[in-house]
Each structure stands twice: as structure tokens, then as C-alpha cells.
Enzyme design. Structure first.
Site, PDB file in Angstrom:
ATOM      1  N   GLY A 234       0.825  -1.203   0.000  1.00 11.71           N
ATOM      2  CA  GLY A 234       0.000   0.000   0.000  1.00 11.71           C
ATOM      3  C   GLY A 234       0.855   1.246   0.000  1.00 11.71           C
ATOM      4  O   GLY A 234       2.056   1.195   0.259  1.00 11.71           O
TER       5      GLY A 234
ATOM      6  N   GLY B  76       0.227   9.064   1.724  1.00  8.63           N
ATOM      7  CA  GLY B  76       0.520  10.328   1.095  1.00  8.63           C
ATOM      8  C   GLY B  76       1.955  10.451   0.621  1.00  8.63           C
ATOM      9  O   GLY B  76       2.225  10.995  -0.434  1.00  8.63           O
TER      10      GLY B  76
ATOM     11  N   ASP C  61      -5.020  14.649   6.202  1.00 10.29           N
ATOM     12  CA  ASP C  61      -5.275  13.935   4.954  1.00 10.29           C
ATOM     13  C   ASP C  61      -6.390  12.911   5.127  1.00 10.29           C
ATOM     14  O   ASP C  61      -6.232  11.738   4.791  1.00 10.29           O
ATOM     15  CB  ASP C  61      -3.995  13.258   4.455  1.00 10.29           C
ATOM     16  CG  ASP C  61      -4.052  12.901   2.969  1.00 10.29           C
ATOM     17  OD1 ASP C  61      -4.910  13.473   2.259  1.00 10.29           O
ATOM     18  OD2 ASP C  61      -3.262  12.062   2.519  1.00 10.29           O
TER      19      ASP C  61
END
Length: 593
Positions: A24, A27, A137
Site C-alpha cells: 500500500g 501520502g 489527509d
């Protein structure tokens, strides 16, 4: 800037954490699954894409210590840090799928389900804010969901890998599609901007598109600064609360704790699922953790998959690929299911787009630098419409350029899959990215038939219209010699080509998807009751294209519109083809409304 050392499966971090798989990307960093040799458990490790300075490492340690004090069932726990030459954050492993992937495969969610997810995330966000941490985020990619909709917020507050977008006005932290107006304007993120991003996330979950639509980062930020949000069509009883959360002025927004309480009232008697109890009620051999470990044990690995459902671990194929219908129904085959975004995370943050170009296509945008974003495009193709030499499952290297690298994979005698990595003035060898994407496609094909689309196309979409019948022999008479019988269907019957081999004239009719708020280039005109645009190809100088917008009457407004695109090309000057192209487009534009 110094380069990070390359790490591989089997490497041991800090003498304790054995890396298993890069699964994965957040940011600004890549997430690995790892085995903690000391405590004998699976954990998630994340490190930034860049080498940290001494000041960065000190700040990283301080912020990680603060994050580790957050103990909430709906927030991923921070266990440890490794901050020597490199900064690694050791976190709780969650065998769950990110909300953005759930939306890609399943489409928009009903308001009740969105409220249940939002209630949990708001509670986690309130706990984060109570520790003085601003997430910066909040977005669907940072919310994990298990099979029972138990939600966890992840990837918060560590500035060393904080997502930043470079704009003409400077940099903003966070993801443009979910940024609060004040953040889009260049101001620092606050607790109030976190709440706005949560609202934008819930908006996307219920409406199927972020409040400022899709497009290039600067375009979305411009809409955020101006407060140009799409209307809510599907939110129903959730709309009033979302409107409050998405207020342009930070002071008018509720706090995360207040959002939690409002959503708790909304969901009524529903209780947050307890993963431990749910697991206890599930037979051992059906539990995701067991399935993941069993599958990986067979493969000789000791890790699990991060941010992907464990029961989607690639299964060994027991069927003959040469005799299997891998594509199935063309209009329900999901091209996005062929792309493994985590495989591309080694190159930078990855964003998936499902509405670029024709319906047979899916794109991953890989941010490989401050302003460089590589578009990795995967298309399902019929070999008749785009011939490709090669045997099934043989990767064919197509002619490429410095700005584009192409690969084709013949699936059988009828179909192939095309993988393209492209960006102007690339800062790297694009074929490295294309190779990784192609390998991911091959891995998916080996598992069996391509998964189906999670939701049907919207009612009134061009996806239900065959392209070839739109142009008949009478219309084709504007180009003498073009035989109606030369028509070749594209994948899904979403494209059609006609040829005149003697004059090398080609008519190409296809469907595209286009962001509703973005203009279409070309000379505007009006054809058969539709807005249309005529554009001369100035690059080749030998083609002309007419784009016709398809906006069915009495249908809800969508973030994207369907466009019928007709191009006539040949050996003559392009301006000579604009008149026949317009005539053909007018005939084809008699679309169902």
C-alpha cells in the site's frame, strides 16, 4: 536529494521486523507487511519516499510518540518507530480494504451505511484531535473497512510523509479532492479542515464523486477556493448534516465530536461491530486472517496483505487458461480489477481513476515527483479492432517513445489487454512502471475470469448504445469509397471503425467520459440537439475530430458526462476532413435521450 536504499521481501528492519510485501501507499510513503520476530505477529511498516534530514527525524520521533498515545478502536495503533538512517513507523496490521477501493468495486453507498462509517471515523478523529494531532489527509484511501463495516482511520499526523500538492500558489497538505477551502488557499490544516475532509469523504461515499469533482489538482483546488461543489443527489436525509460539515467558513463547521454525536443519532440502534466477537462467531477456516496466512504459507511467505481483503489473496489456478472465457460479458468486465495499485506504490503515491476515456479503460495516476504524474492506462481490447501479434499470455512490447511505454497481452484469439505508461518529459524510464503494471495484470489473469463491475452504468449512459449502427451507408456516402461492411466493432461495442484502404481513409467513432466541469477544446457547434466541438488535429495535420456531448434529459447531474467522439483521418490535409466528420457526427448524434 539522497536516495533511499532499496528494500526487498525478506529484509530485516532494525534486527526485528522481516519485510514481507509492499502492499500500500500513503501520502508520501510505502507500506509493507512485516513479521515482528520478537512478538511473533504481523505488523504494518511504513517509510517515506525520501531520505529524512536530522531535523525531520527528530520531528518524526516526537510526532510518532504523540500518535502512539491515541488509543481508540477506530484508529490504527502506532506500536514503534525506527528512526536511525531511515524513518520507519510500525503500526497495527489491519486485514481490511480501503474505502476508496470499496467505492470502486461497489459504487456509491446508501446514506445509512455512510452514516455508520462516518460515525466511527468521526469518533477516531475526535480522539486524534484530543491529543492535539491534526490528521491533514482524511480521505477514502485512509479509512479501512472490514467485512462488517468496522472502520479504522489510518495514516495520521506524521509530517515526514504528509501528502503535499504543488500548485501555482505553493504547496498544500492533503489530497486536493478532499481539501478544505482554507487549505486549498494555502493556509495550514486545522481540526476544522479535518472535519471538512471527513465531510468530503462522506460526500464521495454517498454520491460516488468528491464534492469538487475530478480533474487535475489545480483545477480541483480552484473549485475548492471558490466553493463550487457538486449538488447532492443521493445523500437524502444525510444532506443537511453534510451541508453543515462542508461549510466554507471553518468556524461554522461542527467539531469531530459533534459530528460523531449527530451521526450516532442518525444511525439509531446500530452498534459498532466488535471485530473480536465477529471473528469468534466465524469458523476458523473462514476467517480472513486464517485464509491469508494459509495462502501465504503455501507460497512460503510469512506475511499478510495490507489494505486488501485477505480473502482476495491470489488463488492458484486450477483451470486451463487457453480454454477459459477470461473476459466474459464485455460490458460487465471490470478493467480496474486488472490493476494492482499497491504494486505501483513503490514509484510514489497512487490515485485510481475509473472515468478517463472509454468505458473499456482504467487509469492509475502515479505521482513520481513534485509535478510529474505518470498515467498508467489499462484497456480491454478486441484483437480485430487493434491487431496484436503474439500467443496468449505472451507479453508483447509495442513500439514506444521516451514519453510513452506500451505493452500488450493477448488473452486469446479474440481479446488482448493494453498497458501504457505515459507522461511528457518523464523523470524516469517509463517501461519500469509499465513492466510492474503488466506483471500485475498477468497475475490477475492467472487467477481466472476478470471480476465484474460492482455497479451498472448509469441509466441513459452511452455504455448501453452500440456504436456501429449509429452511422449507416447513407451517412458514409460523404466519403465515397468507404464501405459500410468494413465496420469493425470495438470492445463492448463502444467504438467502431470504418476504412477505405485505397485512400487510407479511416473513420473512428468511440465513446469517452469527460469531467462535467472541464471544457472540451474545439470550435463549438450544435448537432442534432447536442453541444458539439470541432477540432483540427494540429499535430499530424491529417485528421479532424468532432466531440458530441451526451446529456440525457431528466437525468441526475453526474460528475462526468459521456461524449461521442468521431475522427476522420487519412492522407489529405486535416481541414479537408472537418466537413465530412461534422456530417457523420451529426448523423451519429441522433442518440437516445
Amino acid at each position: 536529494m539522497a536516495r533511499l536504499r532499496r528494500v526487498r521481501t525478506g529484509d530485516v528492519v532494525d534486527g526485528r521486523y522481516r519485510l514481507e510485501d509492499a502492499r500500500g501507499s500513503g501520502g508520501g510513503g510505502v507500506v509493507w507487511t512485516a513479521f515482528d520476530k520478537k512478538l511473533k505477529r504481523i505488523v504494518a511498516l511504513k517509510r517515506p519516499h525520501v531520505v529524512a534530514s536530522q531535523a525531520d527525524r527528530l520531528r518524526f520521533r516526537r510526532e510518532a510518540e504523540t500518535a502512539a498515545q491515541v488509543h481508540h478502536p477506530n484508529a490504527v495503533s502506532v506500536f514503534d518507530t525506527v528512526d536511525g538512517d531511515e524513518c520507519w513507523l510500525v503500526m497495527e496490521y489491519s486485514p481490511a480494504e480501503s474505502l476508496d477501493q470499496v467505492l470502486v468495486t461497489g459504487g456509491p453507498m446508501p446514506p445509512e451505511r455512510v452514516a455508520r462509517i462516518g460515525m466511527q471515523v468521526a469518533a477516531a478523529l475526535a480522539a486524534v484531535h484530543a491529543r492535539g494531532i491534526v490528521h491533514r489527509d482524511v480521505k477514502p484511501g485512509n479509512i479501512l473497512l472490514d467485512a462488517n463495516d468496522f472502520a479504522k482511520l489510518t495514516d495520521f499526523g506524521i509530517s515526514i510523509w504528509r501528502a503535499e500538492t504543488l500548485t501555482d500558489a505553493g504547496t498544500i497538505s492533503g489530497t486536493p479532492a478532499y481539501a478544505a477551502p482554507e487549505v486549498a488557499d494555502g493556509r495550514p490544516a486545522t481540526e476544522a479542515s479535518d472535519v471538512f475532509s471527513l465531510g468530503a469523504t462522506l460526500f464521495a461515499a454517498v454520491e460516488g464523486v468528491p464534492p469538487f469533482g475530478h480533474g487535475q489538482p489545480e483545477e480541483m483546488l480552484d473549485r475548492a477556493r471558490r466553493g463550487e461543489m457538486l449538488p447532492m443527489r443521493l445523500a437524502g436525509p444525510l444532506a443537511p448534516l453534510l451541508s453543515q460539515i462542508l461549510q466554507a467558513r471553518p468556524a461554522k463547521r461542527p467539531t469531530a465530536s459533534q459530528v460523531h454525536q449527530r451521526l450516532k443519532q442518525f444511525v439509531g440502534d446500530w452498534e459498532t461491530p466488535n471485530p473480536a466477537i465477529a471473528a469468534a462467531r466465524t469458523p476458523l477456516w473462514r476467517r480472513p486472517a486464517y485464509q491469508a496466512l494459509a495462502a501465504l504459507a503455501v507460497a512460503g511467505a510469512a506475511g499478510a496483505v495490507i489494505f486488501v481483503p485477505a480473502d482476495s489473496v491470489p488463488r492458484p489456478s486450477t483451470i486451463s487458461m487457453s480454454s477459459t472465457d477470461l473476459i466474459g460479458d464485455e460490458r460487465t468486465a471490470n478493467p480496474c480489477a486488472l490493476i494492482d495499485r499497491t504494486a505501483l506504490a513503490q514509484f510514489g503515491p497512487v490515485e485510481l481513476h475509473t472515468t478517463y476515456g472509454n468505458f473499456n479503460r482504467c487509469d492509475l495516476l502515479v505521482n513520481v515527483g513534485a509535478r510529474e504524474t505518470v498515467d498508467v492506462e489499462v484497456q480491454l481490447i478486441t484483437r480485430k479492432s487493434r491487431p496484436v501479434r503474439g500467443e496468449p499470455f505472451e507479453v508483447v512490447e509495442e513500439p514506444s517513445s521516451a514519453e510513452e511505454c506500451d505493452r500488450s497481452i493477448p488473452v486469446d484469439d479474440k481479446y488482448s489487454i493494453r498497458v501504457t505508461a505515459k507522461v511528457p518529459d518523464p523523470p524516469m524510464n517509463l517501461c519500469d512502471i509499465a513492466e510492474v503494471a503488466t506483471n500485475a495484470v498477468m497475475d490477475t489473469l492467472r487467477q481466472g475470469p476478470i471480476p465484474r463491475r460492482g455497479t451498472p452504468f448509469p441509466e441513459g449512459s452511452l455504455a448501453y448504445v452500440d456504436a456501429c449502427p449509429l452511422v449507416d451507408g447513407t451517412a458514409l456516402a460523404v466519403l465515397p469509397g468507404v464501405d459500410p461492411r468494413s465496420a469493425v466493432d470495438g470492445f463492448g461495442k463502444w467504438a467502431c471503425k470504418w476504412y477505405h484502404h485505397a485512400t487510407r481513409t479511416e473513420i473512428n467513432l468511440r465513446y469517452d467520459q469527460h469531467a462535467a466541469l472541464e471544457p472540451i477544446t474545439g470550435q463549438p457547434t450544435w448537432l442534432a440537439g447536442h453541444d458539439a466541438f470541432v477540432k483540427l488535429d494540429t499535430d499530424s495535420g491529417t485528421s479532424c475530430t468532432v466531440s458530441v456531448l451526451h446529456v440525457p434529459a431528466d437525468r441526475p447531474r453526474r460528475a462526468t458526462v459521456d461524449v461521442m467522439v468521431l475522427t476522420v483521418s487519412g492522407e489529405r490535409r486535416g481541414d479537408e476532413y472537418c466537413a465530412p466528420a461534422t456530417s457523420l457526427a451529426a448523423a451519429a448524434a441522433k442518440l437516445p435521450r
